[in-house]
Design a protein around this motif. Sequence first.
Motif, PDB file in Angstrom:
ATOM      1  N   GLY A  43       0.808  -1.217   0.000  1.00 19.09           N
ATOM      2  CA  GLY A  43       0.000   0.000   0.000  1.00 19.09           C
ATOM      3  C   GLY A  43       0.837   1.261   0.000  1.00 19.09           C
ATOM      4  O   GLY A  43       0.518   2.235  -0.681  1.00 19.09           O
ATOM      5  N   SER A  44       1.926   1.269   0.754  1.00 18.42           N
ATOM      6  CA  SER A  44       2.776   2.468   0.790  1.00 18.42           C
ATOM      7  C   SER A  44       3.467   2.693  -0.552  1.00 18.42           C
ATOM      8  O   SER A  44       3.656   3.828  -0.984  1.00 18.42           O
ATOM      9  CB  SER A  44       3.816   2.367   1.907  1.00 18.42           C
ATOM     10  N   ALA A  47       0.930   4.284  -2.842  1.00 18.37           N
ATOM     11  CA  ALA A  47       0.791   5.711  -2.532  1.00 18.37           C
ATOM     12  C   ALA A  47       1.923   6.505  -3.165  1.00 18.37           C
ATOM     13  O   ALA A  47       1.696   7.591  -3.717  1.00 18.37           O
ATOM     14  CB  ALA A  47       0.783   5.924  -1.021  1.00 18.37           C
ATOM     15  N   ASN A  48       3.122   5.986  -3.151  1.00 20.70           N
ATOM     16  CA  ASN A  48       4.260   6.682  -3.765  1.00 20.70           C
ATOM     17  C   ASN A  48       4.125   6.723  -5.273  1.00 20.70           C
ATOM     18  O   ASN A  48       4.491   7.719  -5.913  1.00 20.70           O
ATOM     19  CB  ASN A  48       5.580   6.012  -3.383  1.00 20.70           C
ATOM     20  N   LYS A  51       1.639   9.492  -6.211  1.00 22.13           N
ATOM     21  CA  LYS A  51       2.132  10.849  -5.979  1.00 22.13           C
ATOM     22  C   LYS A  51       3.009  11.359  -7.111  1.00 22.13           C
ATOM     23  O   LYS A  51       3.102  12.549  -7.336  1.00 22.13           O
ATOM     24  CB  LYS A  51       2.940  10.890  -4.667  1.00 22.13           C
TER      25      LYS A  51
END
Length: 52
Positions: A43-44, A47-48, A51
């Motif tokens: 998930g992280s 997110a990156n 972005k």
Amino acid sequence: MAITPKGMKHILMAVLKTFAGEEYDYVEPTERLQPEVLFKVSGSEVANLVKH
């Protein structure tokens, strides 16, 4: 998330043209944001990706 009226018009026109079998201009999808890529990362990491 909100979609502007102009953005919604483009989305709906693409859907209608697809149903009618008509060609239309489009932008190639971003490869790194496709499901086969996203399902392989955490998930992280997702997110990156979003972005950038």
